[in-house]
Design a protein around this motif. Structure first.
Motif, PDB file in Angstrom:
ATOM      1  N   SER A 168       0.826  -1.209   0.000  1.00  0.00           N
ATOM      2  CA  SER A 168       0.000   0.000   0.000  1.00  0.00           C
ATOM      3  C   SER A 168       0.857   1.254   0.000  1.00  0.00           C
ATOM      4  O   SER A 168       0.540   2.247  -0.675  1.00  0.00           O
ATOM      5  CB  SER A 168      -0.939  -0.005   1.215  1.00  0.00           C
ATOM      6  OG  SER A 168      -1.813  -1.115   1.180  1.00  0.00           O
ATOM      7  N   GLN A 169       1.960   1.204   0.743  1.00  0.00           N
ATOM      8  CA  GLN A 169       2.863   2.352   0.783  1.00  0.00           C
ATOM      9  C   GLN A 169       3.506   2.579  -0.580  1.00  0.00           C
ATOM     10  O   GLN A 169       3.668   3.723  -1.027  1.00  0.00           O
ATOM     11  CB  GLN A 169       3.946   2.127   1.850  1.00  0.00           C
ATOM     12  CG  GLN A 169       4.832   3.338   2.096  1.00  0.00           C
ATOM     13  CD  GLN A 169       4.054   4.520   2.645  1.00  0.00           C
ATOM     14  OE1 GLN A 169       3.266   4.368   3.574  1.00  0.00           O
ATOM     15  NE2 GLN A 169       4.262   5.701   2.074  1.00  0.00           N
ATOM     16  N   GLN A 192       1.044   4.213  -2.882  1.00  0.00           N
ATOM     17  CA  GLN A 192       0.913   5.628  -2.519  1.00  0.00           C
ATOM     18  C   GLN A 192       2.113   6.426  -2.999  1.00  0.00           C
ATOM     19  O   GLN A 192       1.960   7.499  -3.605  1.00  0.00           O
ATOM     20  CB  GLN A 192       0.750   5.755  -1.004  1.00  0.00           C
ATOM     21  CG  GLN A 192       0.516   7.167  -0.510  1.00  0.00           C
ATOM     22  CD  GLN A 192      -0.880   7.668  -0.843  1.00  0.00           C
ATOM     23  OE1 GLN A 192      -1.807   6.862  -0.983  1.00  0.00           O
ATOM     24  NE2 GLN A 192      -1.047   8.976  -0.978  1.00  0.00           N
ATOM     25  N   GLN A 235      -2.471   4.784  -7.823  1.00  0.00           N
ATOM     26  CA  GLN A 235      -3.907   4.650  -7.564  1.00  0.00           C
ATOM     27  C   GLN A 235      -4.713   4.657  -8.857  1.00  0.00           C
ATOM     28  O   GLN A 235      -5.721   3.951  -8.978  1.00  0.00           O
ATOM     29  CB  GLN A 235      -4.397   5.780  -6.657  1.00  0.00           C
ATOM     30  CG  GLN A 235      -3.815   5.766  -5.254  1.00  0.00           C
ATOM     31  CD  GLN A 235      -2.523   6.558  -5.158  1.00  0.00           C
ATOM     32  OE1 GLN A 235      -1.830   6.768  -6.155  1.00  0.00           O
ATOM     33  NE2 GLN A 235      -2.203   7.007  -3.961  1.00  0.00           N
TER      34      GLN A 235
END
Length: 325
Positions: free
Chosen positions: A35-36, A39, A44
């Motif tokens: 997820s990092q 980001q 996204q």
């Protein structure tokens, strides 16, 4: 009775707790790292389009090279876990007692054989279910956050996507415990029971994978272009073929698309493929598919079928234990 069952199976219960703890920590660490990265790299926009999105081909491909196999390994773990629990927890559950003769002591007590069976099963089945469901939810969340850059790009009917989500892991856990318990009670020896359980569960998965799509209604989709696919890449394809000039399906073997391939060593652009198809009476393509939206319904149906089989197997286990002296 409950205290005795705890003492008999405390090592297995502690191992399950360790699997839950280690598995949860591993998935959470990997999920957080992924997820990092999404980001930090601004990925996204690619989650909903995968490698086909504008400006996403290179970055999504690099992301898949790093994470795709790890995500599938997580799914595979959820698929394999019910089998392992059935083999190593359920199969020896009664087989070990019968093999060592300790079931005789239990049967001479005031506790009925059915209650003895139920207490021992619940003592292991409930913790197994907790471990499986928690890990399944963690892995599903991890895979979902990868969007179409992860395994979800293959559609809901892809083996790992289908078998690691919804009701399927629970269904196979119930079947694994029921099959293991019955084979252990019938064979009365741990190793043969474990081997038979493994073989039976693998065979059951194969049968369900083949028969499953026939349990839900299919749809017929057609295309006026015989060179284009008539089905979405996310649907489960049951059958594909070509349409003749009368709009009906051409029998298998009635048309060989190779006759309209590249001829004379020229490039595809030098040969009119559409004209060739027309000359052979082919005006379109059809596909019989199970829509991707039917996947949850199929999972629920298979859960019901496997759950019913598990109940029957547990009934057979009770019968087998009653016949033990």
């Amino acid at each position: 009775m409950t205290w005795l069952a705890w003492r008999q199976h405390r090592v297995q219960l502690l191992l399950m707790a360790a699997v839950l703890l280690l598995g949860a920590v591993a998935v959470l660490v990997l999920h957080t790292s992924m997820s990092q990265q999404i980001q930090d790299q601004g990925l996204q926009r690619c989650l909903a389009v995968g490698v086909r999105g504008a400006g996403c081909a290179t970055v999504a491909s690099d992301f898949r090279d790093e994470w795709f196999d790890l995500l599938k390994a997580g799914q595979l773990g959820i698929v394999v876990l019910p089998v392992l629990l059935g083999v190593f927890s359920a199969a020896p559950l009664f087989a070990r007692e019968i093999e060592h003769g300790t079931h005789v002591l239990a049967f001479t007590q005031s506790v009925s054989r059915v209650r003895w069976m139920a207490v021992k099963l619940v003592m292991l089945l409930v913790p197994s279910l907790v471990v499986l469901v928690v890990l399944q939810l963690l892995v599903s969340s991890w895979v979902t956050d990868a969007g179409l850059m992860g395994p979800l790009v293959s559609g809901p009917f892809a083996f790992l996507n289908f078998e690691s989500t919804g009701w399927m892991p629970t269904a196979h856990l119930l079947l694994g415990y029921a099959a293991g318990a019955l084979l252990g009670a019938v064979l009365g020896r741990s190793l043969p029971a474990m081997i038979s359980t493994l073989a039976g569960l693998v065979a059951a998965r194969g049968v369900v994978a083949v028969v499953g799509p026939s349990l839900v209604p299919s749809q017929l989709r057609t295309s006026d272009d015989p060179m284009s696919a008539a089905a979405s890449g996310l649907d489960e394809v049951v059958q594909v073929g070509y349409l003749g000039a009368d709009g009906r399906a051409i029998p298998e073997g009635g048309f060989d698309p190779a006759v309209c391939g590249v001829r004379g060593g020229g490039s595809a652009s030098t040969f009119d493929l559409a004209q060739c198809y027309a000359q052979h009476g082919v005006i379109g393509k059809y596909a019989e598919v199970v829509p991707a939206s039917y996947a949850p319904m199929l999972q629920l149906i298979e859960f019901g079928v496997l759950g019913a089989v598990a109940v029957l197997l547990l009934g057979g286990t009770a019968w087998a234990l009653r016949r033990q002296h």
